[in-house]
Design a protein around this motif. Structure first.
Motif, PDB file in Angstrom:
ATOM      1  N   LEU A  20      37.867  41.570  41.976  1.00 38.65           N
ATOM      2  CA  LEU A  20      36.297  41.806  42.645  1.00 38.65           C
ATOM      3  C   LEU A  20      35.556  40.868  43.547  1.00 38.65           C
ATOM      4  O   LEU A  20      34.845  40.850  44.337  1.00 38.65           O
ATOM      5  CB  LEU A  20      35.582  42.471  41.465  1.00 38.65           C
ATOM      6  CG  LEU A  20      36.225  43.863  41.227  1.00 38.65           C
ATOM      7  CD1 LEU A  20      35.690  43.890  39.274  1.00 38.65           C
ATOM      8  CD2 LEU A  20      35.664  44.909  41.653  1.00 38.65           C
ATOM      9  N   VAL A  32      37.949  50.601  40.738  1.00 41.91           N
ATOM     10  CA  VAL A  32      37.305  51.287  40.180  1.00 41.91           C
ATOM     11  C   VAL A  32      37.473  52.534  39.899  1.00 41.91           C
ATOM     12  O   VAL A  32      37.246  52.553  38.405  1.00 41.91           O
ATOM     13  CB  VAL A  32      36.181  51.414  40.541  1.00 41.91           C
ATOM     14  CG1 VAL A  32      34.506  52.442  40.471  1.00 41.91           C
ATOM     15  CG2 VAL A  32      34.803  50.312  41.507  1.00 41.91           C
ATOM     16  N   VAL A  34      35.797  47.704  35.109  1.00 44.06           N
ATOM     17  CA  VAL A  34      34.745  46.996  36.304  1.00 44.06           C
ATOM     18  C   VAL A  34      33.373  47.359  35.221  1.00 44.06           C
ATOM     19  O   VAL A  34      32.782  45.900  35.825  1.00 44.06           O
ATOM     20  CB  VAL A  34      34.934  47.945  37.402  1.00 44.06           C
ATOM     21  CG1 VAL A  34      33.859  47.793  38.588  1.00 44.06           C
ATOM     22  CG2 VAL A  34      36.243  47.915  37.998  1.00 44.06           C
ATOM     23  N   PHE A  91      30.338  42.817  39.056  1.00 49.12           N
ATOM     24  CA  PHE A  91      29.723  43.924  39.511  1.00 49.12           C
ATOM     25  C   PHE A  91      28.313  44.731  38.804  1.00 49.12           C
ATOM     26  O   PHE A  91      28.019  44.987  39.628  1.00 49.12           O
ATOM     27  CB  PHE A  91      30.664  44.631  38.816  1.00 49.12           C
ATOM     28  CG  PHE A  91      30.519  46.470  39.287  1.00 49.12           C
ATOM     29  CD1 PHE A  91      31.206  46.555  40.502  1.00 49.12           C
ATOM     30  CD2 PHE A  91      29.968  47.106  38.699  1.00 49.12           C
ATOM     31  CE1 PHE A  91      31.285  47.842  41.270  1.00 49.12           C
ATOM     32  CE2 PHE A  91      29.459  48.209  39.668  1.00 49.12           C
ATOM     33  CZ  PHE A  91      30.275  48.861  40.710  1.00 49.12           C
ATOM     34  N   VAL A 131      37.500  47.704  46.368  1.00 46.31           N
ATOM     35  CA  VAL A 131      36.983  47.682  45.387  1.00 46.31           C
ATOM     36  C   VAL A 131      36.728  48.911  44.504  1.00 46.31           C
ATOM     37  O   VAL A 131      36.654  49.035  43.408  1.00 46.31           O
ATOM     38  CB  VAL A 131      35.400  47.294  45.749  1.00 46.31           C
ATOM     39  CG1 VAL A 131      34.405  47.827  44.594  1.00 46.31           C
ATOM     40  CG2 VAL A 131      35.666  46.090  46.073  1.00 46.31           C
ATOM     41  N   ASN A 187      39.441  40.519  38.066  1.00 44.02           N
ATOM     42  CA  ASN A 187      37.678  39.590  37.912  1.00 44.02           C
ATOM     43  C   ASN A 187      38.256  39.251  39.311  1.00 44.02           C
ATOM     44  O   ASN A 187      36.938  38.689  40.022  1.00 44.02           O
ATOM     45  CB  ASN A 187      38.006  39.181  37.160  1.00 44.02           C
ATOM     46  CG  ASN A 187      35.758  38.501  36.912  1.00 44.02           C
ATOM     47  OD1 ASN A 187      35.628  39.762  36.316  1.00 44.02           O
ATOM     48  ND2 ASN A 187      35.592  37.583  37.003  1.00 44.02           N
ATOM     49  N   THR A 211      32.508  44.241  33.743  1.00 46.43           N
ATOM     50  CA  THR A 211      32.680  42.472  34.503  1.00 46.43           C
ATOM     51  C   THR A 211      31.348  41.910  35.005  1.00 46.43           C
ATOM     52  O   THR A 211      30.134  43.475  34.960  1.00 46.43           O
ATOM     53  CB  THR A 211      33.337  42.330  35.555  1.00 46.43           C
ATOM     54  OG1 THR A 211      33.097  43.426  36.426  1.00 46.43           O
ATOM     55  CG2 THR A 211      34.954  43.449  35.294  1.00 46.43           C
TER      56      THR A 211
END
Length: 264
Positions: free
Chosen positions: A131, A159, A166, A172, A155, A128, A169
């Protein structure tokens, strides 16, 4: 060789410090022996820590890269997980180096991306946070395109390695949708004649954030699927299509085309 490293670590000359980190990289990449790396890990850690706190930015970057190479060179997951305490250091130093200098930021992100690709499970606890960092870089138009594209590749690696995580989250499902649409709308203003003279897809995409985003969305679509992505984007697509600005209309059309491909 280890004795040489130990001796060099006490030398204060810049070229020696940089050479030392490069030497450690070479040793780690060619060791092919987890036991050997673990045996000398304490000594390496001390050198990395000292280098990351050095006043010279070049030494910091070289130390960051050497550290990620060391971790990536350990083949067994259970062994590399013993260094999980270093994850927060990687995060903080990554942010520090990106803020200081964009070229240093690119090298730092590339090193981190290599580590993600080699040991995705090792990186998962800070997924997290990663990201978040990547998102802030990607949405900053003032930053160099190469830095933003390097973040976007990071990213994709997250992914591809952790699709389920992902998807869960919030960042995203919210912020990334807005960022992707914005990046798609950043159309290159290069004159047609100049563009035609440089007509090489791979070259153009590396220098055009909109085209790079198209490629990226196509890649993550293969992993996350239409059923997940399209509902996230549909409202933004409709808004962009209704805009009177050509670049926004273009972004809406491109995004719709990508996300509805093979959608039945």
């Amino acid at each position: 060789m280890i004795q040489i490293i130990s001796t060099l670590s006490s030398v204060d000359a810049l070229n020696i410090k940089l050479g030392l980190m490069y030497l450690i990289e070479i040793i780690c990449e060619n060791s092919f022996d987890d036991n050997l790396l673990m045996e000398y890990s304490s000594g390496f850690e001390a050198i990395f820590q000292k280098g990351l706190e050095d006043e010279n930015i070049q030494v910091k970057v070289a130390s960051f890269k050497a550290l990620t190479v060391f971790l990536a060179s350990i083949t067994k997951l259970e062994l590399v997980m013993k260094f999980s305490a270093v994850l927060n250091i990687l995060l903080h130093k990554c942010i520090e180096l990106i803020k200081f200098d964009q070229e240093s930021g690119i090298v730092t992100l590339e090193s981190l991306n290599d580590l993600i690709e080699t040991h995705p499970k090792f990186i998962k606890p800070i997924l997290n946070d990663m990201l978040t960092i990547y998102a802030e870089i990607m949405e900053a138009e003032a930053l160099e395109i190469n830095l933003r594209i390097t973040a976007m590749h990071g990213v994709y690696l997250l992914v591809n390695s952790h699709p389920t995580a992902v998807k869960k989250t919030q960042i995203f499902k919210t912020k990334y949708v807005e960022i992707y649409m914005k990046m798609l709308s950043e159309m290159d203003d290069t004159p047609v004649e100049e563009w035609a003279n440089e007509f090489k897809d791979e070259v153009i995409s590396k220098n055009d954030i909109s085209l790079s985003t198209e490629e990226h969305l196509s890649q993550i679509l293969e992993v996350l699927g239409n059923k997940f992505l399209l509902p996230l984007f549909i409202n933004h697509i409709q808004t962009y299509l209704k805009s009177d600005q050509p670049n926004l209309q273009h972004a809406g059309l491109i995004c719709m085309s990508i996300l509805t491909e093979n959608c039945h």
